[in-house]
Design a protein around this motif. Structure first.
Motif, PDB file in Angstrom:
ATOM      1  N   GLU A  31       0.798  -1.127   0.055  1.00 19.18           N
ATOM      2  CA  GLU A  31      -0.015  -0.042   0.057  1.00 19.18           C
ATOM      3  C   GLU A  31       1.003   1.254   0.078  1.00 19.18           C
ATOM      4  OE1 GLU A  31      -3.332   0.791   0.359  1.00 19.18           O
ATOM      5  OE2 GLU A  31      -4.391  -1.280   0.630  1.00 19.18           O
ATOM      6  N   GLY A  67       2.624 -15.554   4.426  1.00 26.41           N
ATOM      7  CA  GLY A  67       1.178 -15.538   4.742  1.00 26.41           C
ATOM      8  C   GLY A  67       0.675 -14.302   4.018  1.00 26.41           C
ATOM      9  N   GLY A  69      -3.003 -12.043   3.998  1.00 29.03           N
ATOM     10  CA  GLY A  69      -4.506 -11.927   4.499  1.00 29.03           C
ATOM     11  C   GLY A  69      -5.431 -11.306   3.450  1.00 29.03           C
ATOM     12  N   GLY A  71      -3.742  -8.171   2.335  1.00 33.84           N
ATOM     13  CA  GLY A  71      -2.683  -7.264   1.753  1.00 33.84           C
ATOM     14  C   GLY A  71      -2.841  -5.746   2.055  1.00 33.84           C
ATOM     15  N   HIS A  77       5.053  -5.805   4.655  1.00 37.01           N
ATOM     16  CA  HIS A  77       4.966  -7.249   5.517  1.00 37.01           C
ATOM     17  C   HIS A  77       4.717  -8.403   4.606  1.00 37.01           C
ATOM     18  CE1 HIS A  77       3.795  -4.347   8.641  1.00 37.01           C
ATOM     19  NE2 HIS A  77       3.970  -5.152   9.592  1.00 37.01           N
ATOM     20  N   ALA A 135      -9.479  -5.583   6.865  1.00 38.07           N
ATOM     21  CA  ALA A 135      -8.106  -6.555   6.888  1.00 38.07           C
ATOM     22  C   ALA A 135      -8.679  -7.667   7.327  1.00 38.07           C
ATOM     23  CB  ALA A 135      -7.214  -6.058   8.042  1.00 38.07           C
ATOM     24  N   THR A 143      -0.088  -8.553  12.592  1.00 42.43           N
ATOM     25  CA  THR A 143       0.464  -7.584  12.968  1.00 42.43           C
ATOM     26  C   THR A 143       0.368  -6.696  14.325  1.00 42.43           C
ATOM     27  OG1 THR A 143      -1.480  -6.246  11.952  1.00 42.43           O
ATOM     28  CG2 THR A 143       0.481  -6.636  10.497  1.00 42.43           C
ATOM     29  N   SER A 146      -4.323  -2.437  15.670  1.00 41.14           N
ATOM     30  CA  SER A 146      -5.364  -1.709  16.686  1.00 41.14           C
ATOM     31  C   SER A 146      -6.122  -0.890  16.018  1.00 41.14           C
ATOM     32  CB  SER A 146      -4.681  -1.220  17.918  1.00 41.14           C
ATOM     33  OG  SER A 146      -3.772  -0.407  17.481  1.00 41.14           O
ATOM     34  N   LEU A 201       2.421 -20.062  10.436  1.00 42.60           N
ATOM     35  CA  LEU A 201       1.175 -19.368   9.633  1.00 42.60           C
ATOM     36  C   LEU A 201      -0.018 -19.954  10.593  1.00 42.60           C
ATOM     37  CD1 LEU A 201       1.960 -20.741   5.864  1.00 42.60           C
ATOM     38  CD2 LEU A 201       1.976 -18.423   6.927  1.00 42.60           C
ATOM     39  N   HIS A 368      -4.702   7.972  16.444  1.00 34.06           N
ATOM     40  CA  HIS A 368      -5.638   7.346  17.713  1.00 34.06           C
ATOM     41  C   HIS A 368      -5.247   7.945  18.951  1.00 34.06           C
ATOM     42  CE1 HIS A 368      -6.548   4.830  14.268  1.00 34.06           C
ATOM     43  NE2 HIS A 368      -5.114   4.256  14.330  1.00 34.06           N
TER      44      HIS A 368
HETATM   45  C1  LIG Z   1      -6.253   2.868   4.935  1.00 34.33           C
HETATM   46  C2  LIG Z   1      -5.459   1.940   6.067  1.00 34.33           C
HETATM   47  C3  LIG Z   1      -5.533   2.184   7.360  1.00 34.33           C
HETATM   48  C4  LIG Z   1      -5.201   1.508   8.049  1.00 34.33           C
HETATM   49  N1  LIG Z   1      -5.327   1.681   9.366  1.00 34.33           N
HETATM   50  C5  LIG Z   1      -4.658   1.110  10.580  1.00 34.33           C
HETATM   51  C6  LIG Z   1      -5.126   1.319  11.924  1.00 34.33           C
HETATM   52  O1  LIG Z   1      -5.827   2.194  12.133  1.00 34.33           O
HETATM   53  N2  LIG Z   1      -4.599   0.509  12.623  1.00 34.33           N
HETATM   54  C7  LIG Z   1      -3.782  -0.722  12.499  1.00 34.33           C
HETATM   55  O2  LIG Z   1      -3.326  -1.378  13.301  1.00 34.33           O
HETATM   56  N3  LIG Z   1      -3.477  -1.048  11.226  1.00 34.33           N
HETATM   57  C8  LIG Z   1      -3.998  -0.161  10.259  1.00 34.33           C
HETATM   58  N4  LIG Z   1      -3.789  -0.234   8.838  1.00 34.33           N
HETATM   59  C9  LIG Z   1      -2.874  -1.497   8.540  1.00 34.33           C
HETATM   60  C10 LIG Z   1      -3.676  -2.807   8.341  1.00 34.33           C
HETATM   61  O3  LIG Z   1      -4.627  -2.707   8.089  1.00 34.33           O
HETATM   62  C11 LIG Z   1      -3.009  -4.065   9.157  1.00 34.33           C
HETATM   63  O4  LIG Z   1      -1.353  -4.109   8.949  1.00 34.33           O
HETATM   64  C12 LIG Z   1      -3.588  -5.199   9.018  1.00 34.33           C
HETATM   65  O5  LIG Z   1      -3.764  -5.660  10.336  1.00 34.33           O
HETATM   66  C13 LIG Z   1      -3.206  -6.355   8.189  1.00 34.33           C
HETATM   67  O6  LIG Z   1      -4.166  -7.136   7.886  1.00 34.33           O
HETATM   68  P1  LIG Z   1      -4.257  -7.981   6.555  1.00 34.33           P
HETATM   69  O7  LIG Z   1      -5.213  -8.733   6.444  1.00 34.33           O
HETATM   70  O8  LIG Z   1      -4.298  -6.879   5.175  1.00 34.33           O
HETATM   71  O9  LIG Z   1      -2.668  -8.699   6.410  1.00 34.33           O
HETATM   72  P2  LIG Z   1      -1.802  -8.655   5.214  1.00 34.33           P
HETATM   73  O10 LIG Z   1      -1.181  -7.309   4.894  1.00 34.33           O
HETATM   74  O11 LIG Z   1      -2.040  -9.532   4.066  1.00 34.33           O
HETATM   75  O12 LIG Z   1      -0.506  -9.315   6.065  1.00 34.33           O
HETATM   76  C14 LIG Z   1       0.097  -8.812   7.130  1.00 34.33           C
HETATM   77  C15 LIG Z   1       1.232  -9.583   7.572  1.00 34.33           C
HETATM   78  O13 LIG Z   1       0.501 -10.686   8.321  1.00 34.33           O
HETATM   79  C16 LIG Z   1       1.160 -12.011   7.664  1.00 34.33           C
HETATM   80  N5  LIG Z   1      -0.123 -12.835   7.563  1.00 34.33           N
HETATM   81  C17 LIG Z   1      -1.340 -12.697   6.964  1.00 34.33           C
HETATM   82  N6  LIG Z   1      -2.168 -13.458   7.263  1.00 34.33           N
HETATM   83  C18 LIG Z   1      -1.290 -14.694   7.725  1.00 34.33           C
HETATM   84  C19 LIG Z   1      -1.735 -15.845   8.567  1.00 34.33           C
HETATM   85  N7  LIG Z   1      -2.742 -16.573   8.321  1.00 34.33           N
HETATM   86  N8  LIG Z   1      -0.496 -16.517   9.100  1.00 34.33           N
HETATM   87  C20 LIG Z   1       0.498 -15.877   9.030  1.00 34.33           C
HETATM   88  N9  LIG Z   1       1.102 -14.789   8.566  1.00 34.33           N
HETATM   89  C21 LIG Z   1      -0.241 -14.047   8.151  1.00 34.33           C
HETATM   90  C22 LIG Z   1       1.647 -11.612   6.241  1.00 34.33           C
HETATM   91  O14 LIG Z   1       2.691 -12.322   5.988  1.00 34.33           O
HETATM   92  C23 LIG Z   1       2.220 -10.180   6.885  1.00 34.33           C
HETATM   93  O15 LIG Z   1       3.613 -10.314   7.568  1.00 34.33           O
HETATM   94  C24 LIG Z   1      -4.193   0.441   7.828  1.00 34.33           C
HETATM   95  C25 LIG Z   1      -3.989   0.047   6.567  1.00 34.33           C
HETATM   96  C26 LIG Z   1      -4.655   0.647   5.525  1.00 34.33           C
HETATM   97  C27 LIG Z   1      -4.502   0.539   4.268  1.00 34.33           C
END
Ligand SMILES: Cc1cc2nc3c(=O)[nH]c(=O)nc-3n(C[C@H](O)[C@H](O)[C@H](O)COP(=O)(O)OP(=O)(O)OC[C@H]3O[C@@H](n4cnc5c(N)ncnc54)[C@H](O)[C@@H]3O)c2cc1C
Length: 456
Positions: A31, A67, A69, A71, A77, A135, A143, A146, A201, A368
């Motif tokens: 992103e 992994g 989820g 993205g 990450h 997410a 991650t 929060s 995972l 926050h």
């Molecule tokens: C507009 C925007 C706003 C956001 N605001 C916040 C916020 O307020 N607070 C906050 O905390 N985050 C925020 N984020 C970040 C984000 O949403 C997170 O980091 C989220 O927790 C990642 O989840 P995901 O499903 O997209 O994981 P991914 O991005 O797909 O993966 C995240 C990590 O987890 C690993 N992973 C995923 N699934 C698994 C699995 N099943 N087993 C092992 N490893 C795995 C991946 O390898 C990677 O290291 C924001 C992002 C955006 C784009």
């Protein structure tokens, strides 16, 4: 590594193994500013046993596993800097069991937080952690996410009770239990939460739920200056009002949100607040907060009582990142994410504001703030090395400032590839302990390489 041998064995997945350019491209981009790094293949498992088989095959052939989820992570990450196989959990997205009487739910990792809450609606319960982006629960656990509601309900750290994990050698383990607490040995659930896919995972999560509040009220209130707005937050938290949300937007963020979401917030620093509880409790919390806000010169409240008004308000907040990106067309962002003790919040925000003002870059601030966490979104032109260097320097100074004030380099986004440079400063010798844990659980270094731990 013998990728071809691994791919031949992974053929058992049929069309759930993809090497198409579109699929690889989607799974190799982030992103933010971190440049694309594509995997060699993407697999879409449907069960824990399939994940264990995929991991065993990749481990035997020395192929990295990443992994995936949804993205939405912000520090690269889920990119594949060493190639390998991305394990996309979007087809493991079932809600397995709701235990309403225990206020728990069991889910597969690919379910998104919005879908989980839609499915829970009829139960009167909800899952509170809300990072804005839609997410997956697996990614959020990895991650230690929060977001806007953590000030009241905690982060993924407090809300994941138990996990099923496939380890780097293909073993399947369960951590934690459905009991509200436990003293039975090392807290492996806490170890895996926040491990960013570097230790194993996740294939199943047990999560805590909350009762839907009887009454909810939200409001926006403006302040002539940033300082009093932040001081208002500190006093509110110190006075013990159980805020459900308390978010800060600086003037630059307000302008970007107005333009993006068609809002007409006055161009000044704004607090977005929400109260949860019984009607009487919400009224009392709102009155106490109002007194504090007025004492810091709040210029007035705009209340969002109706559900559709609150939905519009929080949608606007959740889209703030994209609104800020759009405020400088064609830009990309270095997203900072420091978190400090509440007593240091005003100093941290004010020094950061002055630092950005003295730089050549736009860097709206939002956060926050109720739990000491704020972001500057540093906008840079892709390919402009001097802007990138200025943004990296600002980001580095924010990290140093947070550490000097007793805080952390990342409150919620995590380390990934983007925050590696600051880990030694935050953790000292403890970072080597993280590396030792990584080596013990993943001696071949195949689980999400290039992230979180020291790089050789
Ligand atoms: C507009 C925007 C706003 C956001 N605001 C916040 C916020 O307020 N607070 C906050 O905390 N985050 C925020 N984020 C970040 C984000 O949403 C997170 O980091 C989220 O927790 C990642 O989840 P995901 O499903 O997209 O994981 P991914 O991005 O797909 O993966 C995240 C990590 O987890 C690993 N992973 C995923 N699934 C698994 C699995 N099943 N087993 C092992 N490893 C795995 C991946 O390898 C990677 O290291 C924001 C992002 C955006 C784009």
């Amino acid at each position: 590594m013998t990728l071809d041998a691994a791919l031949a064995e992974l053929a058992f997945l049929g069309d759930r193994l993809s090497r198409s350019a579109a699929v690889l491209g989607h799974h190799g981009q982030s992103e933010t500013h971190i440049r694309s790094r594509l995997p060699d293949a993407v697999v879409f498992p449907r069960s824990t046993s399939e994940v264990a088989r995929i991991v065993s095959i990749c481990a035997a052939q020395g192929v990295p596993m990443i992994g995936w989820g949804a993205g939405t992570s912000l520090e690269g990450h889920a990119l594949a800097p060493c190639g390998g196989v991305t394990v996309d959990f979007s087809q493991m997205d079932a809600l397995l069991e709701v235990r309403a009487e225990d206020m728990l739910v069991r889910v597969q990792p690919g379910i998104t937080r919005e879908r989980l809450n839609q499915e829970l609606r009829a139960t009167g319960l909800f899952f509170p952690v809300d990072p804005g982006a839609n997410a997956s629960l697996g990614g959020m656990a990895m991650t230690r996410a929060s977001g806007t509601t953590a000030v009241r309900y905690g982060t993924m750290r407090q809300n994941v009770l138990a996990l099923e994990v496939v380890l780097a050698d293909g073993r399947i383990i369960r951590t934690g239990s459905m009991a509200p607490k436990s003293s039975a040995g090392y807290d492996l659930t806490a170890l895996f939460v926040g491990s960013e896919g570097t230790l194993g995972l996740i294939t199943e999560l047990t999560l805590r739920l909350q009762g839907q509040p009887e009454a909810i009220s939200a409001a926006v209130c403006g302040f002539a200056e940033m300082g009093p707005a932040v001081d208002c937050v500190m006093t509110t938290i110190q006075s013990g009002i159980p805020m459900a949300r308390i978010e800060f937007l600086d003037t630059g963020t307000v302008a970007a949100c107005n333009a993006w979401s068609g809002q007409n917030m006055p161009l000044m620093p704004q607090l977005l607040v929400e109260f949860h509880g019984s009607p009487a409790a919400v009224a009392e919390q709102a009155a106490r907060f109002g007194e504090i806000a007025n004492s810091f010169g709040c210029t007035g409240f705009r209340w969002a009582e109706a559900q559709e008004d609150r939905t519009r308000l929080w949608k606007m907040r959740h889209e703030a990142y994209h609104a800020i990106l759009a405020s400088r067309p064609g830009s990309t962002a270095i997203v900072t994410d420091v978190c400090v003790p509440m007593s240091a919040l005003a100093e941290a925000v004010e020094e950061t504001r002055a630092d950005i003002a003295a730089s050549p870059l736009p860097g709206p601030i939002l956060g926050h703030v109720g739990d000491g966490n704020f972001h500057a979104i540093l906008l840079i032109k892709p390919g402009d090395d001097s802007e990138r260097a200025a943004a990296k320097a600002l980001s580095g100074r924010m990290a140093e400032r947070a550490l000097r004030l007793g805080g952390t380099i990342t409150g919620e986004h995590g380390v990934g590839m983007g925050k590696l440079d600051y880990m030694a400063a935050e953790h000292g010798a403890a970072w080597a302990v993280m590396e030792a844990i990584k080596t013990a659980l993943d001696p071949k270094g195949l689980m999400n390489p290039g992230k979180l731990v020291p790089q050789q």
